[in-house]
Write a protein that holds these residues in place. Structure first.
Motif, short mmCIF file in Angstrom:
data_model
loop_
_atom_site.label_atom_id
_atom_site.label_comp_id
_atom_site.label_asym_id
_atom_site.label_seq_id
_atom_site.Cartn_x
_atom_site.Cartn_y
_atom_site.Cartn_z
N ASN A 145 0.86 -1.18 0.00
CA ASN A 145 0.00 0.00 0.00
C ASN A 145 0.89 1.23 0.00
O ASN A 145 1.73 1.41 0.89
CB ASN A 145 -0.91 0.01 1.23
N ILE A 146 0.73 2.08 -1.01
CA ILE A 146 1.60 3.25 -1.16
C ILE A 146 0.76 4.49 -1.42
O ILE A 146 -0.40 4.40 -1.82
CB ILE A 146 2.60 3.06 -2.31
N ARG A 159 -3.72 13.64 -4.76
CA ARG A 159 -3.04 12.70 -3.87
C ARG A 159 -3.53 11.32 -4.28
O ARG A 159 -4.74 11.06 -4.28
CB ARG A 159 -3.40 13.01 -2.42
N ILE A 160 -2.61 10.43 -4.65
CA ILE A 160 -3.00 9.13 -5.15
C ILE A 160 -2.48 8.04 -4.21
O ILE A 160 -1.33 8.06 -3.79
CB ILE A 160 -2.47 8.91 -6.59
N ALA A 161 -3.37 7.12 -3.88
CA ALA A 161 -2.99 6.00 -3.01
C ALA A 161 -3.40 4.69 -3.68
O ALA A 161 -4.44 4.62 -4.33
CB ALA A 161 -3.66 6.12 -1.64
N TYR A 162 -2.55 3.69 -3.55
CA TYR A 162 -2.89 2.33 -3.99
C TYR A 162 -3.01 1.46 -2.76
O TYR A 162 -2.01 1.17 -2.11
CB TYR A 162 -1.85 1.82 -4.98
N GLN A 201 -5.87 -1.17 -5.38
CA GLN A 201 -6.92 -0.34 -5.94
C GLN A 201 -6.55 1.14 -5.79
O GLN A 201 -6.07 1.56 -4.74
CB GLN A 201 -8.26 -0.60 -5.25
N PRO A 202 -6.76 1.95 -6.86
CA PRO A 202 -6.40 3.37 -6.78
C PRO A 202 -7.46 4.19 -6.06
O PRO A 202 -8.66 3.96 -6.22
CB PRO A 202 -6.31 3.78 -8.26
N GLN A 239 5.55 7.00 -0.63
CA GLN A 239 5.85 6.40 0.67
C GLN A 239 4.83 5.31 0.94
O GLN A 239 3.76 5.27 0.32
CB GLN A 239 5.82 7.44 1.79
N LYS A 240 5.18 4.42 1.84
CA LYS A 240 4.23 3.39 2.21
C LYS A 240 3.06 4.02 2.95
O LYS A 240 3.24 4.94 3.74
CB LYS A 240 4.89 2.31 3.08
#
Length: 287
Positions: free
Chosen positions: A62-63, A89-92, A96-97, A271-272
């Motif tokens: 998860n990043i 701001r994008i997180a996976y 999943q995005p 970053q994680k």
């Protein structure tokens, strides 16, 4: 008049792989990758890359990071007109995005969004699922033709170049989508080809390229391509992974590729996703 479209180009990220006990799945993946790598130049490099791709879902942490995009339009294939600049701001999370802090021209639009709703924004938007494009090239259900093209360099780095091609009749998984004249979403499964650049020493992914080569004649989009550059990035906890740092997506509405839209995206501050990270998901916390 500026043509409003949406198009989907799935990109990918490359990850460092921690040493773990070998599982039955690992053995199966190794056998599969050994088979498709057999006979290719620099077989060891491609086998290593294949094993990494087919185990991608299990390796992606998860990043979270920042994504900035400049979106252009051209009517002659040369002069670009800036449509807008976007940021998010994008997180996976669990592959999943998720998007938050979305802004166009520095004006905040939404607190949150998933990839589907991002596609409804002004103009065109491209997104990726960090591995989808690569995963589509591998597997017993695919008929991708790979070929070693030689040794070269990219931005001063020695690289190994592998070409690939997926014929239209063999593409059952990657769809190009857009709005037709009735504003309804239509899709096509084109043939496509591209290049994969691996670092000569580490076999890390350096660059991924893809371009359509055989689109249905009645389909509104006539050409699509994307290129993604990668670099090993620190994640703030002492670990590092090879992640996307730059991406360009192009799709054109005519066969001469003059009326096109181009997205140029940069990714940074990876970053994680953990205690120091926060993203609004829209879910109500449990009491």
């Amino acid at each position: 008049m500026l043509i409003r479209t949406l198009a989907i180009f799935l990109c990918c990220a490359s990850l460092g792989i921690a040493q773990e006990p070998q599982s039955a799945t690992d053995v199966t993946n190794q056998k599969y990758c050994a088979g498709i790598s057999d006979g290719l130049g620099h077989e060891e490099a491609f086998r290593h890359f294949c094993e990494w791709v087919v185990s991608f879902d299990a390796k992606l942490p998860n990043i979270i990071g920042d994504q900035d995009t400049r979106r252009y339009h051209t009517d002659n294939g040369k002069e670009r007109k800036l449509i807008d600049t976007t940021s998010a701001r994008i997180a996976y999370i669990d592959d999943q995005p998720h998007f938050s802090e979305i802004a166009i021209n520095h004006v905040k639009l939404a607190e949150q969004s998933d990839a589907t709703s991002m596609m409804k924004l002004y103009g065109a938007w491209s997104y990726d699922d960090f591995g989808g494009a690569l995963r589509l090239l591998f597997g017993s259900h695919t008929k991708t033709h790979f070929m070693f093209d030689g040794e070269s360099s990219w931005e001063g780095m020695p690289v190994l170049v592998f070409n690939y091609e997926v014929m239209r009749d063999d593409n059952l998984r990657w769809a190009l989508k857009t709005n037709d004249k009735r504003k309804e979403i239509v899709s096509d499964f084109p043939g496509y080809r591209g290049r994969i650049l691996l670092a000569s020493k580490s076999f890390d992914l350096v660059r991924f390229e893809r371009a359509t080569r055989d689109i249905e004649k009645s389909f509104p989009l006539r050409f699509g391509s994307n290129q993604v550059n990668y670099r090993r990035e620190p994640l703030g906890d002492g670990t590092s992974f090879v992640l996307p740092v730059e991406a360009t997506v192009t799709f054109c509405h005519d066969d001469k590729r003059k009326k096109c839209e181009i997205n140029q995206t940069t990714f940074q501050h990876w970053q994680k996703f953990g205690a120091k990270s926060r993203i609004v998901t829209g879910e109500t916390p449990e009491q």
